[in-house]
Design a protein around this motif. Sequence first.
Motif, PDB file in Angstrom:
ATOM      1  N   VAL A  40       0.858  -1.185   0.000  1.00  0.00           N
ATOM      2  CA  VAL A  40       0.000   0.000   0.000  1.00  0.00           C
ATOM      3  C   VAL A  40       0.890   1.230   0.000  1.00  0.00           C
ATOM      4  O   VAL A  40       1.768   1.379   0.846  1.00  0.00           O
ATOM      5  CB  VAL A  40      -0.929   0.015   1.241  1.00  0.00           C
ATOM      6  CG1 VAL A  40      -1.759   1.281   1.291  1.00  0.00           C
ATOM      7  CG2 VAL A  40      -1.818  -1.220   1.253  1.00  0.00           C
ATOM      8  N   ASP A  41       0.678   2.098  -0.978  1.00  0.00           N
ATOM      9  CA  ASP A  41       1.473   3.316  -1.087  1.00  0.00           C
ATOM     10  C   ASP A  41       0.899   4.366  -0.141  1.00  0.00           C
ATOM     11  O   ASP A  41      -0.218   4.859  -0.346  1.00  0.00           O
ATOM     12  CB  ASP A  41       1.450   3.828  -2.529  1.00  0.00           C
ATOM     13  CG  ASP A  41       2.394   4.995  -2.717  1.00  0.00           C
ATOM     14  OD1 ASP A  41       3.418   5.054  -2.008  1.00  0.00           O
ATOM     15  OD2 ASP A  41       2.090   5.867  -3.563  1.00  0.00           O
ATOM     16  N   VAL A  42       1.632   4.668   0.892  1.00  0.00           N
ATOM     17  CA  VAL A  42       1.170   5.607   1.906  1.00  0.00           C
ATOM     18  C   VAL A  42       2.327   6.527   2.272  1.00  0.00           C
ATOM     19  O   VAL A  42       3.480   6.107   2.298  1.00  0.00           O
ATOM     20  CB  VAL A  42       0.620   4.863   3.147  1.00  0.00           C
ATOM     21  CG1 VAL A  42       1.682   4.026   3.806  1.00  0.00           C
ATOM     22  CG2 VAL A  42       0.004   5.817   4.138  1.00  0.00           C
ATOM     23  N   ALA A  43       1.997   7.778   2.517  1.00  0.00           N
ATOM     24  CA  ALA A  43       3.011   8.741   2.954  1.00  0.00           C
ATOM     25  C   ALA A  43       2.787   9.021   4.437  1.00  0.00           C
ATOM     26  O   ALA A  43       1.656   9.032   4.915  1.00  0.00           O
ATOM     27  CB  ALA A  43       2.883  10.032   2.157  1.00  0.00           C
ATOM     28  N   VAL A  44       3.863   9.238   5.150  1.00  0.00           N
ATOM     29  CA  VAL A  44       3.761   9.590   6.558  1.00  0.00           C
ATOM     30  C   VAL A  44       4.494  10.901   6.785  1.00  0.00           C
ATOM     31  O   VAL A  44       5.625  11.079   6.350  1.00  0.00           O
ATOM     32  CB  VAL A  44       4.285   8.459   7.481  1.00  0.00           C
ATOM     33  CG1 VAL A  44       5.749   8.186   7.272  1.00  0.00           C
ATOM     34  CG2 VAL A  44       4.008   8.762   8.929  1.00  0.00           C
ATOM     35  N   THR A  45       3.805  11.832   7.425  1.00  0.00           N
ATOM     36  CA  THR A  45       4.388  13.127   7.767  1.00  0.00           C
ATOM     37  C   THR A  45       4.115  13.361   9.242  1.00  0.00           C
ATOM     38  O   THR A  45       2.969  13.612   9.634  1.00  0.00           O
ATOM     39  CB  THR A  45       3.752  14.258   6.934  1.00  0.00           C
ATOM     40  OG1 THR A  45       3.864  13.935   5.553  1.00  0.00           O
ATOM     41  CG2 THR A  45       4.436  15.584   7.211  1.00  0.00           C
ATOM     42  N   GLY A  46       5.147  13.229  10.045  1.00  0.00           N
ATOM     43  CA  GLY A  46       4.970  13.361  11.491  1.00  0.00           C
ATOM     44  C   GLY A  46       4.071  12.269  12.011  1.00  0.00           C
ATOM     45  O   GLY A  46       4.400  11.092  11.932  1.00  0.00           O
ATOM     46  N   ASP A  47       2.880  12.646  12.505  1.00  0.00           N
ATOM     47  CA  ASP A  47       1.944  11.650  13.019  1.00  0.00           C
ATOM     48  C   ASP A  47       0.755  11.439  12.078  1.00  0.00           C
ATOM     49  O   ASP A  47      -0.269  10.906  12.476  1.00  0.00           O
ATOM     50  CB  ASP A  47       1.447  12.052  14.410  1.00  0.00           C
ATOM     51  CG  ASP A  47       0.602  13.318  14.394  1.00  0.00           C
ATOM     52  OD1 ASP A  47       0.493  13.958  13.336  1.00  0.00           O
ATOM     53  OD2 ASP A  47       0.051  13.660  15.454  1.00  0.00           O
ATOM     54  N   THR A  48       0.903  11.827  10.811  1.00  0.00           N
ATOM     55  CA  THR A  48      -0.204  11.743   9.864  1.00  0.00           C
ATOM     56  C   THR A  48       0.122  10.781   8.731  1.00  0.00           C
ATOM     57  O   THR A  48       1.159  10.901   8.081  1.00  0.00           O
ATOM     58  CB  THR A  48      -0.527  13.137   9.288  1.00  0.00           C
ATOM     59  OG1 THR A  48      -0.810  14.021  10.376  1.00  0.00           O
ATOM     60  CG2 THR A  48      -1.717  13.079   8.361  1.00  0.00           C
ATOM     61  N   LEU A  49      -0.792   9.845   8.501  1.00  0.00           N
ATOM     62  CA  LEU A  49      -0.710   8.927   7.371  1.00  0.00           C
ATOM     63  C   LEU A  49      -1.556   9.509   6.244  1.00  0.00           C
ATOM     64  O   LEU A  49      -2.653  10.014   6.489  1.00  0.00           O
ATOM     65  CB  LEU A  49      -1.284   7.558   7.740  1.00  0.00           C
ATOM     66  CG  LEU A  49      -0.570   6.768   8.826  1.00  0.00           C
ATOM     67  CD1 LEU A  49      -1.435   5.607   9.270  1.00  0.00           C
ATOM     68  CD2 LEU A  49       0.756   6.269   8.303  1.00  0.00           C
ATOM     69  N   GLY A  50      -1.055   9.451   5.012  1.00  0.00           N
ATOM     70  CA  GLY A  50      -1.803   9.997   3.899  1.00  0.00           C
ATOM     71  C   GLY A  50      -1.763   9.092   2.692  1.00  0.00           C
ATOM     72  O   GLY A  50      -0.748   8.462   2.406  1.00  0.00           O
ATOM     73  N   LYS A  51      -2.898   9.035   1.976  1.00  0.00           N
ATOM     74  CA  LYS A  51      -2.986   8.222   0.762  1.00  0.00           C
ATOM     75  C   LYS A  51      -4.141   8.743  -0.086  1.00  0.00           C
ATOM     76  O   LYS A  51      -5.273   8.829   0.396  1.00  0.00           O
ATOM     77  CB  LYS A  51      -3.249   6.762   1.134  1.00  0.00           C
ATOM     78  CG  LYS A  51      -3.509   5.869  -0.052  1.00  0.00           C
ATOM     79  CD  LYS A  51      -3.968   4.496   0.397  1.00  0.00           C
ATOM     80  CE  LYS A  51      -4.382   3.751  -0.840  1.00  0.00           C
ATOM     81  NZ  LYS A  51      -5.382   2.773  -0.621  1.00  0.00           N
ATOM     82  N   ALA A  52      -3.869   9.102  -1.307  1.00  0.00           N
ATOM     83  CA  ALA A  52      -4.880   9.462  -2.307  1.00  0.00           C
ATOM     84  C   ALA A  52      -5.970  10.389  -1.758  1.00  0.00           C
ATOM     85  O   ALA A  52      -7.145  10.064  -1.795  1.00  0.00           O
ATOM     86  CB  ALA A  52      -5.507   8.202  -2.891  1.00  0.00           C
ATOM     87  N   GLY A  53      -5.564  11.517  -1.231  1.00  0.00           N
ATOM     88  CA  GLY A  53      -6.532  12.490  -0.754  1.00  0.00           C
ATOM     89  C   GLY A  53      -7.104  12.222   0.620  1.00  0.00           C
ATOM     90  O   GLY A  53      -7.918  12.988   1.112  1.00  0.00           O
ATOM     91  N   ARG A  54      -6.731  11.132   1.243  1.00  0.00           N
ATOM     92  CA  ARG A  54      -7.190  10.818   2.595  1.00  0.00           C
ATOM     93  C   ARG A  54      -6.019  10.936   3.555  1.00  0.00           C
ATOM     94  O   ARG A  54      -4.878  10.673   3.188  1.00  0.00           O
ATOM     95  CB  ARG A  54      -7.711   9.384   2.686  1.00  0.00           C
ATOM     96  CG  ARG A  54      -9.005   9.154   1.990  1.00  0.00           C
ATOM     97  CD  ARG A  54      -9.563   7.793   2.305  1.00  0.00           C
ATOM     98  NE  ARG A  54      -8.581   6.734   2.032  1.00  0.00           N
ATOM     99  CZ  ARG A  54      -8.651   5.520   2.530  1.00  0.00           C
ATOM    100  NH1 ARG A  54      -9.626   5.202   3.342  1.00  0.00           N
ATOM    101  NH2 ARG A  54      -7.771   4.612   2.225  1.00  0.00           N
ATOM    102  N   SER A  55      -6.333  11.315   4.771  1.00  0.00           N
ATOM    103  CA  SER A  55      -5.273  11.341   5.776  1.00  0.00           C
ATOM    104  C   SER A  55      -5.860  10.936   7.119  1.00  0.00           C
ATOM    105  O   SER A  55      -7.060  11.050   7.362  1.00  0.00           O
ATOM    106  CB  SER A  55      -4.644  12.731   5.875  1.00  0.00           C
ATOM    107  OG  SER A  55      -5.577  13.664   6.342  1.00  0.00           O
TER     108      SER A  55
END
Length: 190
Positions: A40-55
Amino acid sequence: MTAAVVFAAVRRPLSEHWVLQPWGRMLAGAAAGLLHGVGVDVAVTGDTLGKAGRSLSVSAECSGLELLALYTGLTLLYPVSWRWRVVGVAAGGFLLQAANLSRILGIFLLSDLTFFYAFHIFLWPAVLVVFTCVLWAGWAALASKSRRGDAGTAMIFRLPWTRMLVFCGCVGELLHENYTHMTMPPKDKM
């Protein structure tokens, strides 16, 4: 009373800054690592997970440390040997955080946002409370059985029912306080 003390200690500004926020970032990183591991392609920024417009922000309320603190406190107070207490805290802590990580993954992967609120506010917290109660009751039964040294009676009849009910009450109060804290409008809006 115990739940209120644990909740107050965990919600102190220093605890939030030095414990809860870093723990949230660690959980977000662990969730991202597991999601990357299954493709699953997911980005993490600090304490936030993000994927395709969702976080999904893994905030202080998502840390699971309140249940862990309550479980740890009651485990350390239970009248068994220190060896059993340390085993209970270590094994229980690992299992509680694994369950909490599963909760974060489940909420993030929930594709139908219609059910997000129900899962996030009601279902998963209830599952974690029940899991915590069952986990502690199982540990207490094993530790008590070991202390007495008898293996002839079925474990379910040897559960410390009174203590388990007190623990469930404390966890329920903690859940209620947490829910109230999350749903109260900001003071400047009142």
